[in-house]
Design a protein around this motif. Structure first.
Motif, PDB file in Angstrom:
ATOM      1  N   UNK A 193       0.971   3.885   8.179  1.00  0.00           N
ATOM      2  CA  UNK A 193       0.967   5.339   8.401  1.00  0.00           C
ATOM      3  C   UNK A 193      -0.431   5.933   8.177  1.00  0.00           C
ATOM      4  N   UNK A 194      -0.693   7.051   8.842  1.00  0.00           N
ATOM      5  CA  UNK A 194      -1.998   7.713   8.735  1.00  0.00           C
ATOM      6  C   UNK A 194      -2.387   7.993   7.289  1.00  0.00           C
ATOM      7  N   UNK A 195      -1.436   8.475   6.485  1.00  0.00           N
ATOM      8  CA  UNK A 195      -1.754   8.831   5.100  1.00  0.00           C
ATOM      9  C   UNK A 195      -2.198   7.613   4.294  1.00  0.00           C
ATOM     10  N   UNK A 196      -1.608   6.435   4.554  1.00  0.00           N
ATOM     11  CA  UNK A 196      -2.020   5.229   3.836  1.00  0.00           C
ATOM     12  C   UNK A 196      -3.339   4.680   4.377  1.00  0.00           C
ATOM     13  N   UNK A 197      -3.581   4.829   5.665  1.00  0.00           N
ATOM     14  CA  UNK A 197      -4.860   4.398   6.232  1.00  0.00           C
ATOM     15  C   UNK A 197      -5.996   5.224   5.635  1.00  0.00           C
ATOM     16  N   UNK A 198      -5.807   6.522   5.529  1.00  0.00           N
ATOM     17  CA  UNK A 198      -6.827   7.393   4.932  1.00  0.00           C
ATOM     18  C   UNK A 198      -7.044   7.037   3.464  1.00  0.00           C
ATOM     19  N   UNK A 199      -5.964   6.756   2.750  1.00  0.00           N
ATOM     20  CA  UNK A 199      -6.079   6.386   1.339  1.00  0.00           C
ATOM     21  C   UNK A 199      -6.833   5.067   1.183  1.00  0.00           C
ATOM     22  N   UNK A 200      -6.575   4.099   2.054  1.00  0.00           N
ATOM     23  CA  UNK A 200      -7.276   2.815   2.002  1.00  0.00           C
ATOM     24  C   UNK A 200      -8.763   3.000   2.259  1.00  0.00           C
ATOM     25  N   UNK A 201      -9.091   3.787   3.293  1.00  0.00           N
ATOM     26  CA  UNK A 201     -10.495   3.997   3.643  1.00  0.00           C
ATOM     27  C   UNK A 201     -11.234   4.751   2.539  1.00  0.00           C
ATOM     28  N   UNK A 202     -10.523   5.579   1.778  1.00  0.00           N
ATOM     29  CA  UNK A 202     -11.143   6.296   0.655  1.00  0.00           C
ATOM     30  C   UNK A 202     -11.492   5.354  -0.495  1.00  0.00           C
ATOM     31  N   UNK A 203     -10.893   4.179  -0.533  1.00  0.00           N
ATOM     32  CA  UNK A 203     -11.186   3.202  -1.585  1.00  0.00           C
ATOM     33  C   UNK A 203     -12.499   2.462  -1.356  1.00  0.00           C
ATOM     34  N   UNK A 204     -12.987   2.489  -0.127  1.00  0.00           N
ATOM     35  CA  UNK A 204     -14.233   1.787   0.193  1.00  0.00           C
ATOM     36  C   UNK A 204     -15.396   2.435  -0.538  1.00  0.00           C
ATOM     37  N   UNK A 205     -16.291   1.622  -1.087  1.00  0.00           N
ATOM     38  CA  UNK A 205     -17.448   2.195  -1.775  1.00  0.00           C
ATOM     39  C   UNK A 205     -18.345   2.953  -0.793  1.00  0.00           C
ATOM     40  N   UNK A 206     -18.959   4.053  -1.237  1.00  0.00           N
ATOM     41  CA  UNK A 206     -19.845   4.813  -0.347  1.00  0.00           C
ATOM     42  C   UNK A 206     -21.138   4.048  -0.065  1.00  0.00           C
ATOM     43  N   UNK A 207     -21.834   4.491   0.966  1.00  0.00           N
ATOM     44  CA  UNK A 207     -23.148   3.947   1.319  1.00  0.00           C
ATOM     45  C   UNK A 207     -23.123   2.453   1.632  1.00  0.00           C
ATOM     46  N   UNK A 208     -22.132   1.994   2.350  1.00  0.00           N
ATOM     47  CA  UNK A 208     -22.098   0.588   2.747  1.00  0.00           C
ATOM     48  C   UNK A 208     -22.602   0.400   4.172  1.00  0.00           C
ATOM     49  N   UNK A 209     -23.146   1.420   4.769  1.00  0.00           N
ATOM     50  CA  UNK A 209     -23.664   1.316   6.131  1.00  0.00           C
ATOM     51  C   UNK A 209     -22.655   1.802   7.132  1.00  0.00           C
ATOM     52  N   UNK A 210     -21.703   0.963   7.476  1.00  0.00           N
ATOM     53  CA  UNK A 210     -20.674   1.331   8.437  1.00  0.00           C
ATOM     54  C   UNK A 210     -19.399   1.723   7.693  1.00  0.00           C
ATOM     55  N   UNK A 211     -18.675   2.707   8.215  1.00  0.00           N
ATOM     56  CA  UNK A 211     -17.420   3.067   7.561  1.00  0.00           C
ATOM     57  C   UNK A 211     -16.400   1.931   7.683  1.00  0.00           C
ATOM     58  N   UNK A 212     -15.666   1.697   6.610  1.00  0.00           N
ATOM     59  CA  UNK A 212     -14.620   0.675   6.625  1.00  0.00           C
ATOM     60  C   UNK A 212     -13.413   1.219   7.360  1.00  0.00           C
ATOM     61  N   UNK A 213     -12.758   0.359   8.090  1.00  0.00           N
ATOM     62  CA  UNK A 213     -11.569   0.781   8.805  1.00  0.00           C
ATOM     63  C   UNK A 213     -10.393  -0.075   8.380  1.00  0.00           C
ATOM     64  N   UNK A 214      -9.307   0.582   8.079  1.00  0.00           N
ATOM     65  CA  UNK A 214      -8.088  -0.101   7.683  1.00  0.00           C
ATOM     66  C   UNK A 214      -7.400  -0.697   8.905  1.00  0.00           C
ATOM     67  N   UNK A 215      -6.872  -1.904   8.748  1.00  0.00           N
ATOM     68  CA  UNK A 215      -6.044  -2.486   9.799  1.00  0.00           C
ATOM     69  C   UNK A 215      -4.763  -1.668   9.888  1.00  0.00           C
ATOM     70  N   UNK A 216      -4.399  -1.203  11.060  1.00  0.00           N
ATOM     71  CA  UNK A 216      -3.217  -0.356  11.254  1.00  0.00           C
ATOM     72  C   UNK A 216      -1.991  -1.156  11.664  1.00  0.00           C
ATOM     73  N   UNK A 217      -2.204  -2.250  12.411  1.00  0.00           N
ATOM     74  CA  UNK A 217      -1.098  -3.092  12.856  1.00  0.00           C
ATOM     75  C   UNK A 217      -0.875  -4.167  11.793  1.00  0.00           C
ATOM     76  N   UNK A 218       0.172  -3.985  11.024  1.00  0.00           N
ATOM     77  CA  UNK A 218       0.437  -4.844   9.877  1.00  0.00           C
ATOM     78  C   UNK A 218       1.317  -6.021  10.263  1.00  0.00           C
ATOM     79  N   UNK A 219       1.017  -7.169   9.688  1.00  0.00           N
ATOM     80  CA  UNK A 219       1.846  -8.373   9.809  1.00  0.00           C
ATOM     81  C   UNK A 219       1.868  -9.057   8.465  1.00  0.00           C
TER      82      UNK A 219
END
Length: 122
Positions: A19-45
């Motif tokens: 869900x969008x809310x969990x994807x946003x929460x996951x991406x907020x866990x990424x440390x700042x200033x890592x160059x490229x923004x981290x993206x959460x995998x949306x299609x779960x298996x």
């Protein structure tokens, strides 16, 4: 010379959508200033060995940095994703000549990813 060929076990492969809310929460866990923004995998298996009891677990994203682990999501057999958890990486290594690390979380149930067969990952 003996070649290591594991007896492969089936992967679970249960699917859900993050869900969008969990994807946003996951991406907020990424440390700042890592160059490229981290993206959460949306299609779960579920990457665990095939199972009929216990929760499914799917990888969401890796956290950069030493010993940071990865973000995972879990869900039961009837419902959708329940929440995120940061878990340390499994440190198991396949015997040579495979020489690959397990891609799951520490102390996961069932076989390591290099012991599993996954029809979606040739």
């Amino acid at each position: 010379m003996t070649t290591f060929v594991p007896d492969l076990l089936p992967v679970c492969g249960a699917r859900r959508r993050l869900p969008d809310r969990l994807a946003a929460a996951a991406e907020a866990l990424a440390p700042p200033d890592t160059g490229e923004p981290s993206q959460a995998d949306r299609d779960l298996r579920c990457v665990l060995q095939a199972h009929t009891a216990g929760d499914h677990h799917a990888y969401v994203m890796h956290l950069d940095g030493p010993d940071t682990g990865s973000v995972w999501v879990r869900w039961g057999h009837a419902e959708g994703p329940l929440g995120l958890v940061v878990l340390p990486d499994c440190r198991a290594l396949a015997p040579e000549p495979l020489d690959e690390a397990c891609c799951q979380y520490a102390e996961h149930p069932g076989g390591h990813c290099y012991e599993l067969t996954d029809p979606w990952q040739p």
